[in-house]
Design a protein around this motif. Structure first.
Motif, PDB file in Angstrom:
ATOM      1  N   GLY A 149     -27.883  -7.975 -15.616  1.00 28.92           N
ATOM      2  CA  GLY A 149     -29.208  -7.493 -15.998  1.00 28.92           C
ATOM      3  C   GLY A 149     -29.209  -6.749 -17.316  1.00 28.92           C
ATOM      4  O   GLY A 149     -30.086  -6.961 -18.164  1.00 28.92           O
ATOM      5  N   ARG A 150     -28.233  -5.881 -17.506  1.00 30.89           N
ATOM      6  CA  ARG A 150     -28.201  -5.072 -18.723  1.00 30.89           C
ATOM      7  C   ARG A 150     -27.926  -5.921 -19.960  1.00 30.89           C
ATOM      8  O   ARG A 150     -28.546  -5.725 -21.010  1.00 30.89           O
ATOM      9  N   ILE A 151     -26.998  -6.850 -19.842  1.00 35.51           N
ATOM     10  CA  ILE A 151     -26.646  -7.671 -21.003  1.00 35.51           C
ATOM     11  C   ILE A 151     -27.756  -8.667 -21.318  1.00 35.51           C
ATOM     12  O   ILE A 151     -28.110  -8.881 -22.483  1.00 35.51           O
ATOM     13  N   THR A 152     -28.334  -9.281 -20.285  1.00 37.65           N
ATOM     14  CA  THR A 152     -29.403 -10.257 -20.510  1.00 37.65           C
ATOM     15  C   THR A 152     -30.599  -9.609 -21.194  1.00 37.65           C
ATOM     16  O   THR A 152     -31.279 -10.240 -22.008  1.00 37.65           O
ATOM     17  N   GLY A 153     -30.861  -8.340 -20.888  1.00 42.17           N
ATOM     18  CA  GLY A 153     -31.980  -7.641 -21.505  1.00 42.17           C
ATOM     19  C   GLY A 153     -31.820  -7.421 -22.995  1.00 42.17           C
ATOM     20  O   GLY A 153     -32.787  -7.048 -23.672  1.00 42.17           O
ATOM     21  N   ARG A 154     -30.627  -7.660 -23.532  1.00 43.47           N
ATOM     22  CA  ARG A 154     -30.397  -7.501 -24.966  1.00 43.47           C
ATOM     23  C   ARG A 154     -30.227  -8.834 -25.689  1.00 43.47           C
ATOM     24  O   ARG A 154     -30.026  -8.857 -26.899  1.00 43.47           O
ATOM     25  N   LEU A 155     -30.283  -9.926 -24.963  1.00 42.45           N
ATOM     26  CA  LEU A 155     -30.058 -11.237 -25.564  1.00 42.45           C
ATOM     27  C   LEU A 155     -31.362 -11.837 -26.070  1.00 42.45           C
ATOM     28  O   LEU A 155     -32.444 -11.485 -25.598  1.00 42.45           O
ATOM     29  N   PRO A 156     -31.269 -12.770 -27.016  1.00 42.17           N
ATOM     30  CA  PRO A 156     -32.470 -13.522 -27.412  1.00 42.17           C
ATOM     31  C   PRO A 156     -33.013 -14.324 -26.240  1.00 42.17           C
ATOM     32  O   PRO A 156     -32.305 -14.599 -25.269  1.00 42.17           O
ATOM     33  N   LYS A 157     -34.262 -14.707 -26.351  1.00 43.61           N
ATOM     34  CA  LYS A 157     -34.933 -15.363 -25.227  1.00 43.61           C
ATOM     35  C   LYS A 157     -34.235 -16.653 -24.820  1.00 43.61           C
ATOM     36  O   LYS A 157     -34.083 -16.948 -23.630  1.00 43.61           O
ATOM     37  N   GLU A 158     -33.788 -17.437 -25.797  1.00 43.84           N
ATOM     38  CA  GLU A 158     -33.149 -18.719 -25.480  1.00 43.84           C
ATOM     39  C   GLU A 158     -31.852 -18.511 -24.705  1.00 43.84           C
ATOM     40  O   GLU A 158     -31.592 -19.194 -23.703  1.00 43.84           O
ATOM     41  N   LEU A 159     -31.030 -17.561 -25.151  1.00 46.05           N
ATOM     42  CA  LEU A 159     -29.781 -17.288 -24.450  1.00 46.05           C
ATOM     43  C   LEU A 159     -30.040 -16.660 -23.087  1.00 46.05           C
ATOM     44  O   LEU A 159     -29.324 -16.939 -22.120  1.00 46.05           O
ATOM     45  N   ALA A 160     -31.057 -15.816 -23.013  1.00 46.98           N
ATOM     46  CA  ALA A 160     -31.399 -15.211 -21.722  1.00 46.98           C
ATOM     47  C   ALA A 160     -31.832 -16.280 -20.723  1.00 46.98           C
ATOM     48  O   ALA A 160     -31.505 -16.201 -19.531  1.00 46.98           O
ATOM     49  N   ASP A 161     -32.552 -17.298 -21.195  1.00 48.32           N
ATOM     50  CA  ASP A 161     -32.949 -18.404 -20.316  1.00 48.32           C
ATOM     51  C   ASP A 161     -31.721 -19.134 -19.776  1.00 48.32           C
ATOM     52  O   ASP A 161     -31.696 -19.549 -18.613  1.00 48.32           O
ATOM     53  N   ASP A 162     -30.708 -19.299 -20.621  1.00 46.54           N
ATOM     54  CA  ASP A 162     -29.479 -19.963 -20.169  1.00 46.54           C
ATOM     55  C   ASP A 162     -28.787 -19.149 -19.079  1.00 46.54           C
ATOM     56  O   ASP A 162     -28.269 -19.706 -18.098  1.00 46.54           O
ATOM     57  N   VAL A 163     -28.766 -17.825 -19.255  1.00 46.71           N
ATOM     58  CA  VAL A 163     -28.138 -16.965 -18.247  1.00 46.71           C
ATOM     59  C   VAL A 163     -28.895 -17.051 -16.928  1.00 46.71           C
ATOM     60  O   VAL A 163     -28.291 -17.167 -15.849  1.00 46.71           O
ATOM     61  N   ILE A 164     -30.218 -17.012 -17.000  1.00 46.21           N
ATOM     62  CA  ILE A 164     -31.030 -17.105 -15.781  1.00 46.21           C
ATOM     63  C   ILE A 164     -30.820 -18.454 -15.100  1.00 46.21           C
ATOM     64  O   ILE A 164     -30.746 -18.548 -13.866  1.00 46.21           O
ATOM     65  N   GLY A 165     -30.706 -19.518 -15.907  1.00 48.88           N
ATOM     66  CA  GLY A 165     -30.450 -20.832 -15.330  1.00 48.88           C
ATOM     67  C   GLY A 165     -29.118 -20.883 -14.599  1.00 48.88           C
ATOM     68  O   GLY A 165     -29.018 -21.433 -13.494  1.00 48.88           O
ATOM     69  N   SER A 166     -28.086 -20.292 -15.201  1.00 48.33           N
ATOM     70  CA  SER A 166     -26.776 -20.245 -14.538  1.00 48.33           C
ATOM     71  C   SER A 166     -26.837 -19.399 -13.276  1.00 48.33           C
ATOM     72  O   SER A 166     -26.185 -19.713 -12.272  1.00 48.33           O
TER      73      SER A 166
END
Length: 208
Positions: free
Chosen positions: A163-180
């Motif tokens: 949660g903490r790291i995803t909140g600092r990522l760009p939207k595209e990379l955050a989408d990849d994390v959520i997908g995983s």
């Protein structure tokens, strides 16, 4: 700091979680590193973060039977990830708007359109400003593995890190994390249903 890190990493590489003495040593070293990357300044810790992450990979803590070591490993991994990315809140995160539904509905269409254009512009600027190091992929992968751990306290630590790291990522990379992350849940559901089906095949139904 460099001398201290050299000593701690040397102790980690020489120790093994398969012995009691090695477990105690690794416990102390991991706690020291976790506190260092928590309270230390980012600009001071960043040059050493990649080396610490590589040493942590070689320790293979996910294979340890010691819950404390796996938990400390997750804690250190997430703090290394927080060191790699800048302490910046992503602009794509949800922002609460007007609390009054009536006032929100009465807002002119041009105002709403301008707000949407502003959000889109902020997201575009946000994408340009980000410089994400390659080590983040390794960090996220280890945290996703931690979500599958058998102990709840390890999964908690991994979830906080995600949660903490995803909140600092760009939207595209955050989408990849959520997908995983969603794929991880799908795998767990398939595994659970598969085990339940096998159990039904093995255990006979008393009513039959």
């Amino acid at each position: 700091m460099a001398d201290f890190l050299d000593w701690t990493l040397s102790m980690l590489s020489k120790s093994s979680f398969q012995t009691m003495e090695g477990t105690v040593v690794m416990n102390g070293m991991l706690q020291a590193l976790a506190q260092l990357f928590k309270h230390g300044k980012r600009e001071d810790c960043l040059p050493y973060a990649a080396t610490v992450l590589e040493c942590l990979d070689n320790c293979k803590l996910s294979e340890s039977n010691q819950m404390v070591l796996r938990k400390l490993g997750m804690k250190l991994v997430q703090r290394l990830g927080m060191t790699f990315v800048k302490p910046k809140v992503a602009k794509w995160r949800y922002q609460r708007g007007c609390r009054s539904l009536a006032a929100n509905l009465q807002a002119p269409g041009s105002v709403v359109q301008n707000q949407m254009m502003t959000v889109a512009a902020n997201e575009a600027d946000d994408e340009e400003e980000y410089d994400i190091p390659a080590e983040i992929e390794n960090v996220v992968e280890q945290l996703l593995v931690g979500l599958k751990d058998k102990d709840t306290i390890v999964r908690w630590s991994a979830a906080k890190g995600i949660g903490r790291i995803t909140g600092r990522l760009p939207k595209e990379l955050a989408d990849d994390v959520i997908g995983s992350l969603l794929d991880c849940f799908r795998f767990q559901n398939l595994l659970r249903h598969g085990c339940a089906k096998k159990e039904e095949e093995i255990v006979p139904n008393p009513s039959s």
